[in-house]
Design a protein around this motif. Sequence first.
Motif, PDB file in Angstrom:
ATOM      1  N   MET A   1       0.824  -1.193   0.000  1.00 18.53           N
ATOM      2  CA  MET A   1       0.000   0.000   0.000  1.00 18.53           C
ATOM      3  C   MET A   1       0.870   1.260   0.000  1.00 18.53           C
ATOM      4  N   LYS A   2       1.923   1.256   0.820  1.00 19.52           N
ATOM      5  CA  LYS A   2       2.804   2.415   0.874  1.00 19.52           C
ATOM      6  C   LYS A   2       3.508   2.633  -0.457  1.00 19.52           C
ATOM      7  N   ARG A   3       3.908   1.540  -1.090  1.00 16.14           N
ATOM      8  CA  ARG A   3       4.581   1.654  -2.394  1.00 16.14           C
ATOM      9  C   ARG A   3       3.647   2.255  -3.439  1.00 16.14           C
ATOM     10  N   LEU A   4       2.405   1.819  -3.426  1.00 15.93           N
ATOM     11  CA  LEU A   4       1.426   2.321  -4.384  1.00 15.93           C
ATOM     12  C   LEU A   4       1.205   3.822  -4.194  1.00 15.93           C
ATOM     13  N   LEU A   5       1.103   4.249  -2.951  1.00 19.86           N
ATOM     14  CA  LEU A   5       0.943   5.668  -2.656  1.00 19.86           C
ATOM     15  C   LEU A   5       2.168   6.462  -3.111  1.00 19.86           C
ATOM     16  N   PHE A   6       3.346   5.939  -2.848  1.00 21.11           N
ATOM     17  CA  PHE A   6       4.591   6.608  -3.266  1.00 21.11           C
ATOM     18  C   PHE A   6       4.678   6.732  -4.782  1.00 21.11           C
ATOM     19  N   VAL A   7       4.341   5.652  -5.499  1.00 20.58           N
ATOM     20  CA  VAL A   7       4.372   5.672  -6.962  1.00 20.58           C
ATOM     21  C   VAL A   7       3.357   6.672  -7.504  1.00 20.58           C
ATOM     22  N   ALA A   8       2.179   6.732  -6.902  1.00 16.17           N
ATOM     23  CA  ALA A   8       1.144   7.665  -7.354  1.00 16.17           C
ATOM     24  C   ALA A   8       1.599   9.112  -7.146  1.00 16.17           C
ATOM     25  N   LEU A   9       2.213   9.410  -6.002  1.00 12.08           N
ATOM     26  CA  LEU A   9       2.714  10.765  -5.754  1.00 12.08           C
ATOM     27  C   LEU A   9       3.832  11.125  -6.718  1.00 12.08           C
ATOM     28  N   ALA A  10       4.722  10.199  -6.974  1.00 14.57           N
ATOM     29  CA  ALA A  10       5.818  10.458  -7.903  1.00 14.57           C
ATOM     30  C   ALA A  10       5.290  10.704  -9.311  1.00 14.57           C
TER      31      ALA A  10
END
Length: 107
Positions: free
Chosen positions: A1-10
């Motif tokens: 979940m954290k990775r998905l959020l990070f990728v979306a922000l990037a």
Amino acid sequence: MKRLLFVALAAGGAALWWKRRSGSGSAAESWSTPAADVPSEPPKLGGDVDPELLAILACPLDKQPVTREGNYLVCQECQRHYPIRDGIPVMLIDEALTPEQAAAAPV
């Protein structure tokens, strides 16, 4: 979940950067090139120079003290004339006038 959020922000940040870079909207003006800020006229010779700065400046060629003569700082040893432009001494050997050039230059 954290990775998905990070990728979306990037991805969102990259998209925003690309949109501003492409020149759409008024935000592109803040990303203008530095060449747009270049003054139209060259800097003027002369200006006030801090006395403390003058006390520590030396000729970059032979490391001898310089004194102010008009709009130039003159080396005591080699007699090169370093210009003062808008109150900023230009202590570059390539910018300095040789004694011959200084003698031929108008006052």
